[in-house]
Design a protein around this motif. Structure first.
Motif, PDB file in Angstrom:
ATOM      1  N   ARG A  24      50.327  50.536  73.840  1.00  0.00           N
ATOM      2  CA  ARG A  24      49.100  50.606  74.641  1.00  0.00           C
ATOM      3  C   ARG A  24      47.975  49.748  74.061  1.00  0.00           C
ATOM      4  O   ARG A  24      47.259  49.070  74.783  1.00  0.00           O
ATOM      5  N   ALA A  76      46.220  46.575  75.807  1.00  0.00           N
ATOM      6  CA  ALA A  76      44.781  46.525  76.083  1.00  0.00           C
ATOM      7  C   ALA A  76      44.187  45.207  75.569  1.00  0.00           C
ATOM      8  O   ALA A  76      43.426  44.541  76.267  1.00  0.00           O
ATOM      9  N   THR A  90      41.560  52.925  75.724  1.00  0.00           N
ATOM     10  CA  THR A  90      42.796  52.706  74.970  1.00  0.00           C
ATOM     11  C   THR A  90      42.454  52.359  73.528  1.00  0.00           C
ATOM     12  O   THR A  90      42.995  52.934  72.591  1.00  0.00           O
ATOM     13  N   SER A 116      48.224  52.202  79.501  1.00  0.00           N
ATOM     14  CA  SER A 116      46.998  51.408  79.382  1.00  0.00           C
ATOM     15  C   SER A 116      47.042  50.352  80.483  1.00  0.00           C
ATOM     16  O   SER A 116      48.056  49.664  80.653  1.00  0.00           O
ATOM     17  N   GLN A 123      42.766  53.843  79.488  1.00  0.00           N
ATOM     18  CA  GLN A 123      43.955  54.653  79.257  1.00  0.00           C
ATOM     19  C   GLN A 123      43.992  55.853  80.193  1.00  0.00           C
ATOM     20  O   GLN A 123      42.995  56.575  80.334  1.00  0.00           O
TER      21      GLN A 123
END
Lengths: 473, 475, 100
Positions: free
Chosen positions: A176, A180, A397, A434, A449
């Motif tokens: 994630r 991001a 995130t 994410s 997120q």
């Protein structure tokens, strides 16, 4: 760049061939890999062979599967028979796995074409891909910055249009957070949804393999292919693979979503603002967004940095110079083990092995490891309570956009804080996604997120898709 | 052996037994003894990166069978990792049960009437095997070592007794009884010489009725004989030490069979910190009651019961016969022996042949039909075969099967006719007048002398009983 | 509350983990690990006597496989990975001491 779904459709209809797509991918890799250090092993030959097999299937009138001819990047902690598999470590330099991970078999069965292995923090320990023995990976969006980690290579492969999709692993945010920082969709599936067989373990009770993609639908497609029960993984969930792609446009009307205060604490203003806009978009789409507090999230980082190193200290004991990988000779076997591990592991891995060994050792177990497992129970209970009130949770995130090289390497604790919003999901065993939403400092992407209970992936994709549509319209 | 006045030994045993499964504990590699090195290995039992264990249901079932047989409570259990570096352990941790074992409590009743309590009987995996190269072939002084992982991941159950044993004889009796039980459950073949059953002994000494003393753990006990000798040696060592004003240090000691002595392997201070924690790659084990019952119902009678059933058919059995009974029951020859007794074969003869000739080649017992066994023994009993001949026929039957009479004929085992036996005896009496007169005067020991002479002359073709009858008829 | 991490603790842990550290590394790791553990004191200090420890996020039980043979790896492949082998076996320098 074409989406994975479009490539698979075009390969299936004959509009393109798997070999052509593989060659296009190889060209993209060649053009930027030296600069970005995305792939640690590029498997030209293997990729073209696999692509030819896919094309031969098409020629015979067979359907190669949902990922027909789609080039794919594998994080270098996924075993692929006969291929170099090094987990970003010197200790496995030159090691070729004699077997394949279940996920690798599944993507091959679905017609995907693995292009090679991507760079990663050594044994997935890191949040910037700077701890790799094979050098750092650069963020394709700004080569002066990190791509995040530990699956930084897989994220960069997709961000640099080398492959439309990639597999990574997420132990505390390792899918994630780089998603991001590279402007991608990244998913940490429910613990046990995807088989860990053939994933070089970091922390067994937290590790999950998951997808990277440029868009929500491709991520759903890849997860659909790799999810499902595997008798080779005792912790694999007994239920079958969920249907994910079909429901991506289900929307969020009528859903209750909790904005978690603790999942914004300490985040940069641009990140907080992006999450605020996400709240508005979700509300406009018919969801009810409420403010929530889950104070247990504040304890996640400490619990995680005891549990994960403890498991890692044991998982990494096998790298001892006896059976495979590096050996540094010495007079007796214990000295050989020590010399091998001392040369073979980098500083971050040593740090975590020692931290974990300490947390498990006599006299400290109860205060550290035992206590962390209890915090884990509290975390699980806290999320259960939250999911009694709402369907999904919302937060940031990562605390910031992609940071610069060396910014956090001298202070491990500062680096660990990059995972503060992602860790709670791993401890709870739940699912999270994410999704890129808005831009921040330096016009760099921000990830929002969405979190959900176990096996809520379909809902997460639907909610992420709402944000994605708003973003691209 | 008796200890010096006032001293008592306190012994508890840890018995490790390999389980007779088809495959290993956590992977589908064959669980076999004696295969070519490293030919029964895979990603899991070699501890390759990314491999994961999946528990063998049969190993669990056999562990439950053992627990049921020693009266344990089958309990919800978990697996832990025991962390230490050793080259024969591929993951550098051993998967073992720790605070929550599958079998809790229990006991074993011994033939001497004593009872030894069982604390636990838990599942764990075996390690690989190292061979030490160098002049001595032993670990000390070796230049390098070679490792074979065929045994790595073979399922084991470790049965831990309470500190209830008070003599080396009782320790041997317990180990031997437990071995019989393990064989009877089908969980183990009980072969100590192949290492499928291995014993560690915890030994301490004290003055009677005083609190337990400090114990030492003795490793490497590979036979019942070593077990008895090591315990006696260790108890005396500790007593000597204490009598000399010393103290016993808690430590692990190694038994050296050749030297007949134990020596320090590791002191308590040097003990590893194993950093036990829950094995995150395995889930909890909680056999439901129905499964437990199925396992319990599947168990046949245990050795004590089977020995009693056979013993009930003997008239005042001698101690030799009782020892033979133990062997017969441990090897599962009950049915064969019972059938021979039904056919009116002399009990002493049946037990002797079963516990010696059959036991020596027990692996081939399937070649021997009950009929062939009975026929052979009846031929011996009727004097058609000498003891030596009967043994030869039995060994042949075990090796190749067949018909005892045909084998006897083929080997030219024709018993001497009464006439020719008479001629042989007459000639020997003439050649040995002194012995003959002493025999006539009642020195029965000389019967053996004449039997020996007859056997020599006839190359073993005479029947001992017939010789005695012939001698007596001429007295 | 746990006591602060000392240099000798780190040295002991490194030995247990089969890692050798230079003096400078020992200083560096003592400081860094000390900081992390200090952060972890927020949970070490919690009163959690009544809380059950979770080792697994989901309570699966009795996951087992049938006792059925599966193909092994070929010995040639296995030994090809070995840093050193002899006579069909993995070769290592001399082993000091028996297994615990």
């Amino acid at each position: 760049m074409k989406s994975a779904i479009d490539i698979a459709n075009d390969v299936r209809t004959g509009a393109t061939t798997a070999v052509a797509e593989a060659e296009r991918s190889l060209a993209a890799i060649r053009s930027r890999n030296e600069e970005l250090n995305v792939f640690v092993h590029v498997d030209d030959e293997g990729a073209l062979e696999t692509a030819q097999r896919v094309d031969a299937q098409i020629a015979r009138g067979e359907d190669p599967g949902a990922l027909a001819g789609v080039p794919l990047a594998l994080k270098d902690n996924l075993c692929h028979v006969g291929k170099l598999t090094t987990a970003g470590s010197r200790i496995l330099e030159g090691w070729r796995s004699p077997y394949s991970a279940t996920v690798v078999n599944l993507v091959l069965k679905a017609g995907a074409v693995p292009m090679g292995k991507t760079n990663m923090d050594e044994f997935a320990m890191g949040s910037s891909t700077e701890t790799s023995y094979y050098g750092p990976t650069r963020n394709p969006l700004d080569p002066a910055r990190v791509p995040g980690g530990s699956s930084g290579g897989s994220a960069a492969a997709v961000a640099a249009d080398m492959t439309p999709i990639a597999l990574g692993s997420d132990t505390g945010g390792s899918i994630r957070q780089p998603a991001a920082l590279c402007g991608l969709v990244g998913v940490k599936p429910t613990y046990g949804l995807v088989s860990r067989f053939g994933l070089i373990a970091f922390a067994s009770s937290l590790d999950q393999i998951g997808p990277f993609a440029k868009n929500v639908t491709d991520a759903a497609l890849l997860l659909e292919v790799i999810a499902g029960h595997d008798p080779r993984d005792s912790t694999s969930l007994p239920e079958g693979a969920p249907s994910l792609v079909a429901g991506v446009d289900a929307g969020v009307a009528g859903k209750r979503i909790g904005l978690v205060r603790e999942l914004l604490e300490g985040a940069d203003d641009d990140v907080v603002a992006a999450v605020g806009r996400a709240r508005e978009v979700l509300t406009e789409a018919g969801a009810t967004v409420v403010d929530l507090s889950i104070p247990e999230c504040r304890l996640g980082l400490s619990a995680y940095y005891l549990i994960a190193p403890a498991e890692a200290s044991s998982n990494l004991a096998r790298f001892d110079g006896v059976r495979y990988g590096l050996r540094v000779d010495a007079d007796d076997v214990a000295a050989m083990n020590e010399a091998t591990r001392t040369l073979g592991f980098g500083a971050e891995v040593k740090r975590r092995i020692m931290l974990g060994t300490y947390a498990l050792s006599a006299g400290y177990y109860d205060a550290y490891y035992g206590q962390a497992l209890k915090v884990r129970t509290q975390m699980i209970n806290a999320f259960h309570r939250a999911y009694d009130q709402v369907d999904l949770l919302l937060g940031a995130t990562a605390p910031s956009v992609a940071f610069k090289f060396g910014e956090k390497t001298s202070n491990p604790l500062a680096m660990y804080l990059s995972d503060v919003f992602t860790i709670p999901t791993n401890l709870a065993g739940d699912a999270a996604i994410s999704v890129p939403f808005g831009r921040g400092e330096g016009d760099l992407p921000i990830g929002v997120q969405l979190l959900g209970p176990g096996r809520s992936e379909a809902q997460l994709f639907a909610a992420a898709r709402v944000l994605e549509v708003e973003q691209t319209s | 052996m008796t200890l010096p006045d006032g001293w008592e030994m306190v012994v508890g045993l840890e018995v490790h037994t390999e389980l007779k499964t088809t495959t290993k504990m956590f992977c589908g590699c064959a669980n076999v003894f004696g295969a070519e090195p490293n030919t029964r290995v895979c990603a899991v039992c070699l501890g390759l990166p990314g491999s994961l264990p999946v528990l063998n249901v049969r190993a669990v079932e056999l562990a439950m069978a053992i627990g049921s047989a020693v009266h344990s409570t089958i309990s919800p259990s978990t697996f832990h990792r025991k962390n230490y570096f050793y080259p024969d352990m591929p993951k550098d941790f051993q998967i073992s049960q720790y605070d929550l074992p599958i079998n809790v409590g229990g006991y074993v009743d011994l033939p001497d009437g004593s009872r030894v309590s069982i604390e636990r009987a838990h599942l764990e995996e075996d390690t690989g095997k190292s061979t030490h190269l160098g002049a001595s072939g032993r670990i000390h002084g070796a230049e390098r070592s070679l490792v074979d992982y065929n045994r790595s991941g073979v399922p084991l159950v470790e049965i831990v007794s309470g500190p209830d044993i008070r003599s080396s004889a009782q320790a041997r009796l317990y180990a031997s009884e437990l071995r019989g039980i393990l064989i009877a459950t089908g969980a183990s073949d009980g072969r100590m010489e192949e290492g499928s059953m291995r014993i560690d002994a915890n030994v301490s000494v004290r003055h009677a009725n005083e609190p337990f003393g400090t114990r030492c753990e003795i490793k490497n006990l590979n036979s019942l004989r070593s077990l008895g000798r090591a315990i006696d040696f260790e108890a005396l060592r500790q007593i000597d030490l204490l009598n000399a004003g010393g103290v016993v240090r808690q430590e692990t000691r190694h038994w050296d069979e050749t030297l007949g002595a134990t020596s320090t392997m590791r002191t308590k201070e040097e003990a590893e910190d194993y950093r036990y924690f829950r094995e995150p790659d395995l889930v909890d084990l909680a056999p439901d009651l129905a499964w437990q019952e199925r396992v319990r119902d599947g168990l046949g009678p245990m050795p004590a019961e089977r020995r009693a059933a056979l013993a009930a058919r003997l008239n005042e059995p001698t101690s030799t016969q009782l020892d033979a009974l133990q062997v017969v029951v441990d090897l599962g020859f009950d049915v064969l022996v019972a059938a021979a007794l039904d056919a009116d074969v002399d009990a002493g003869l049946v037990l002797a042949r079963a516990a010696n000739e059959l036991a020596a080649d027990a692996e081939n017992i399937h070649s021997l039909t009950t009929d062939a066994f009975i026929t052979t023994l009846l031929m011996e009993q009727n004097g058609e075969l000498s003891a030596t001949q009967a043994k030869t026929v039995l060994l042949e039957l075990l090796a190749h099967g067949g018909d005892p009479r045909a084998i006897a004929n083929a080997k030219g085992f024709e018993q001497l006719s009464a006439d020719s036996l008479g001629d042989v005896v007459a000639a020997l009496i003439q050649a040995n007048p002194d012995e003959w007169s002493r025999f006539r005067e009642g020195d029965e020991k000389l019967a053996q002398f004449f039997i020996g002479q007859v056997m020599k002359v006839t190359k073993g073709q005479a029947n001992g009983k017939a010789v005695i009858a012939e001698l007596n008829s001429r007295r | 509350m746990a006591t602060p991490l000392r240099r000798e603790d780190v040295a002991k842990v490194a030995k247990l983990a089969r890692l050798s550290l230079s003096d400078e590394e020992l200083d560096m790791f003592t400081e860094q690990l000390g900081q992390i553990l200090e952060h972890a004191n927020d949970i070490a200090a919690l009163q959690l006597d009544d809380v059950v420890a979770t080792a697994h996020p989901f309570g699966l039980i009795n996951v087992m496989r049938e006792d059925v043979l599966e193909p092994c790896l070929s010995r040639d492949d296995v030994l090809a990975m070995a840093p050193d082998s002899e006579d069909g076996r993995f070769a290592v320098p001399r082993i000091m001491g028996e297994a615990p």
